[in-house]
Design a protein around this motif. Structure first.
Motif, PDB file in Angstrom:
ATOM      1  N   SER A   3       0.828  -1.194   0.000  1.00  0.00           N
ATOM      2  CA  SER A   3       0.000   0.000   0.000  1.00  0.00           C
ATOM      3  C   SER A   3       0.869   1.253   0.000  1.00  0.00           C
ATOM      4  O   SER A   3       0.590   2.203  -0.726  1.00  0.00           O
ATOM      5  N   ASN A   4       1.926   1.255   0.808  1.00  0.00           N
ATOM      6  CA  ASN A   4       2.827   2.406   0.839  1.00  0.00           C
ATOM      7  C   ASN A   4       3.520   2.591  -0.496  1.00  0.00           C
ATOM      8  O   ASN A   4       3.711   3.713  -0.948  1.00  0.00           O
ATOM      9  N   MET A   5       3.913   1.500  -1.136  1.00  0.00           N
ATOM     10  CA  MET A   5       4.592   1.574  -2.423  1.00  0.00           C
ATOM     11  C   MET A   5       3.643   2.136  -3.474  1.00  0.00           C
ATOM     12  O   MET A   5       4.017   3.004  -4.258  1.00  0.00           O
ATOM     13  N   LYS A   6       2.385   1.664  -3.474  1.00  0.00           N
ATOM     14  CA  LYS A   6       1.411   2.154  -4.444  1.00  0.00           C
ATOM     15  C   LYS A   6       1.155   3.641  -4.208  1.00  0.00           C
ATOM     16  O   LYS A   6       1.097   4.417  -5.165  1.00  0.00           O
ATOM     17  N   THR A   7       1.018   4.052  -2.958  1.00  0.00           N
ATOM     18  CA  THR A   7       0.805   5.459  -2.645  1.00  0.00           C
ATOM     19  C   THR A   7       1.975   6.294  -3.138  1.00  0.00           C
ATOM     20  O   THR A   7       1.781   7.364  -3.711  1.00  0.00           O
ATOM     21  N   CYS A   8       3.170   5.792  -2.956  1.00  0.00           N
ATOM     22  CA  CYS A   8       4.368   6.500  -3.400  1.00  0.00           C
ATOM     23  C   CYS A   8       4.379   6.634  -4.922  1.00  0.00           C
ATOM     24  O   CYS A   8       4.675   7.704  -5.461  1.00  0.00           O
ATOM     25  N   VAL A   9       4.042   5.559  -5.622  1.00  0.00           N
ATOM     26  CA  VAL A   9       4.014   5.587  -7.084  1.00  0.00           C
ATOM     27  C   VAL A   9       2.943   6.562  -7.570  1.00  0.00           C
ATOM     28  O   VAL A   9       3.185   7.362  -8.481  1.00  0.00           O
ATOM     29  N   CYS A  45      -6.154  14.035  -1.218  1.00  0.00           N
ATOM     30  CA  CYS A  45      -7.246  13.070  -1.379  1.00  0.00           C
ATOM     31  C   CYS A  45      -6.828  11.792  -2.093  1.00  0.00           C
ATOM     32  O   CYS A  45      -7.653  10.889  -2.266  1.00  0.00           O
ATOM     33  N   LEU A  46      -5.585  11.697  -2.524  1.00  0.00           N
ATOM     34  CA  LEU A  46      -5.168  10.561  -3.349  1.00  0.00           C
ATOM     35  C   LEU A  46      -5.503   9.202  -2.741  1.00  0.00           C
ATOM     36  O   LEU A  46      -6.081   8.358  -3.412  1.00  0.00           O
ATOM     37  N   SER A  47      -5.137   8.988  -1.498  1.00  0.00           N
ATOM     38  CA  SER A  47      -5.367   7.666  -0.912  1.00  0.00           C
ATOM     39  C   SER A  47      -6.862   7.372  -0.781  1.00  0.00           C
ATOM     40  O   SER A  47      -7.303   6.256  -1.053  1.00  0.00           O
ATOM     41  N   ASN A  51      -9.175   4.179  -2.572  1.00  0.00           N
ATOM     42  CA  ASN A  51      -9.458   3.119  -1.611  1.00  0.00           C
ATOM     43  C   ASN A  51     -10.634   3.539  -0.732  1.00  0.00           C
ATOM     44  O   ASN A  51     -10.512   4.454   0.084  1.00  0.00           O
ATOM     45  N   ALA A  52     -11.761   2.871  -0.885  1.00  0.00           N
ATOM     46  CA  ALA A  52     -12.970   3.226  -0.139  1.00  0.00           C
ATOM     47  C   ALA A  52     -12.814   3.041   1.363  1.00  0.00           C
ATOM     48  O   ALA A  52     -13.552   3.644   2.138  1.00  0.00           O
ATOM     49  N   ARG A  53     -11.853   2.240   1.783  1.00  0.00           N
ATOM     50  CA  ARG A  53     -11.649   1.995   3.213  1.00  0.00           C
ATOM     51  C   ARG A  53     -10.628   2.939   3.844  1.00  0.00           C
ATOM     52  O   ARG A  53     -10.468   2.945   5.056  1.00  0.00           O
ATOM     53  N   ALA A  54      -9.953   3.709   3.001  1.00  0.00           N
ATOM     54  CA  ALA A  54      -8.951   4.644   3.512  1.00  0.00           C
ATOM     55  C   ALA A  54      -9.648   5.800   4.231  1.00  0.00           C
ATOM     56  O   ALA A  54     -10.688   6.280   3.787  1.00  0.00           O
ATOM     57  N   LYS A  55      -9.047   6.227   5.337  1.00  0.00           N
ATOM     58  CA  LYS A  55      -9.568   7.381   6.062  1.00  0.00           C
ATOM     59  C   LYS A  55      -9.323   8.621   5.207  1.00  0.00           C
ATOM     60  O   LYS A  55      -8.248   8.804   4.652  1.00  0.00           O
ATOM     61  N   VAL A  56     -10.340   9.466   5.100  1.00  0.00           N
ATOM     62  CA  VAL A  56     -10.197  10.692   4.319  1.00  0.00           C
ATOM     63  C   VAL A  56      -9.501  11.730   5.201  1.00  0.00           C
ATOM     64  O   VAL A  56      -9.999  12.067   6.267  1.00  0.00           O
ATOM     65  N   ILE A  93     -15.152   5.518  -6.331  1.00  0.00           N
ATOM     66  CA  ILE A  93     -14.738   5.712  -4.933  1.00  0.00           C
ATOM     67  C   ILE A  93     -14.594   7.198  -4.635  1.00  0.00           C
ATOM     68  O   ILE A  93     -15.048   7.689  -3.601  1.00  0.00           O
ATOM     69  N   ALA A  94     -13.966   7.928  -5.545  1.00  0.00           N
ATOM     70  CA  ALA A  94     -13.725   9.361  -5.330  1.00  0.00           C
ATOM     71  C   ALA A  94     -15.031  10.128  -5.123  1.00  0.00           C
ATOM     72  O   ALA A  94     -15.092  11.057  -4.310  1.00  0.00           O
ATOM     73  N   ILE A  95     -16.073   9.717  -5.804  1.00  0.00           N
ATOM     74  CA  ILE A  95     -17.352  10.420  -5.692  1.00  0.00           C
ATOM     75  C   ILE A  95     -17.960  10.287  -4.298  1.00  0.00           C
ATOM     76  O   ILE A  95     -18.829  11.061  -3.913  1.00  0.00           O
ATOM     77  N   THR A  96     -17.480   9.324  -3.517  1.00  0.00           N
ATOM     78  CA  THR A  96     -17.997   9.136  -2.156  1.00  0.00           C
ATOM     79  C   THR A  96     -17.296  10.030  -1.134  1.00  0.00           C
ATOM     80  O   THR A  96     -17.727  10.083   0.024  1.00  0.00           O
TER      81      THR A  96
END
Length: 118
Positions: A3-9, A45-47, A51-56, A93-96
């Motif tokens: 997850s950290n690697m994907k966020t970094c990319v 807002c990227l994460s 990811n619908a489960r990520a804290k905004v 997901i972003a629309i939520t």
């Protein structure tokens, strides 16, 4: 760790996009605001947009809340743009995010592309 690697990319890709000189295309929903300015303002807002489960993050909520009031069509246009897709943003997901941020005056029930704001 993945997850950290994907966020970094995704963050790195956003930096590349932000460096481009493109504009939000199509109906001109953002006026003449460069896409890099809009993308930069929404980078917190990227994460949550992928990811619908990520804290905004609170900063994301404040940015989205401001855009919901002043430029909801621009927010929609950016979310549906090819740039957002390339950055790994999932429009469904972003629309939520406005609902996840408890933004009371969101455009609930309005369409954003093929998506309906919850």
């Amino acid at each position: 760790m993945k997850s950290n690697m994907k966020t970094c990319v995704v963050a790195l890709f956003l930096v590349v996009l932000v460096g481009s000189k493109g504009f939000v295309d199509g109906a001109g929903e953002c006026g003449k605001t460069p896409i890099r300015s809009v993308a930069t303002s929404l980078s917190p807002c990227l994460s949550a947009a992928g990811n619908a489960r990520a804290k905004v993050p609170p900063l994301c909520c404040s940015k989205v809340g401001a855009m919901t009031k002043t430029a909801p069509k621009c927010l929609c246009a950016v979310m549906l743009s090819p740039f957002a897709k390339q950055a790994g943003i999932n429009p469904a997901i972003a629309i939520t995010i406005p609902k996840r941020c408890n933004i009371k005056k969101r455009p609930a029930g309005k369409k954003c592309g093929r998506y309906t704001v919850p």
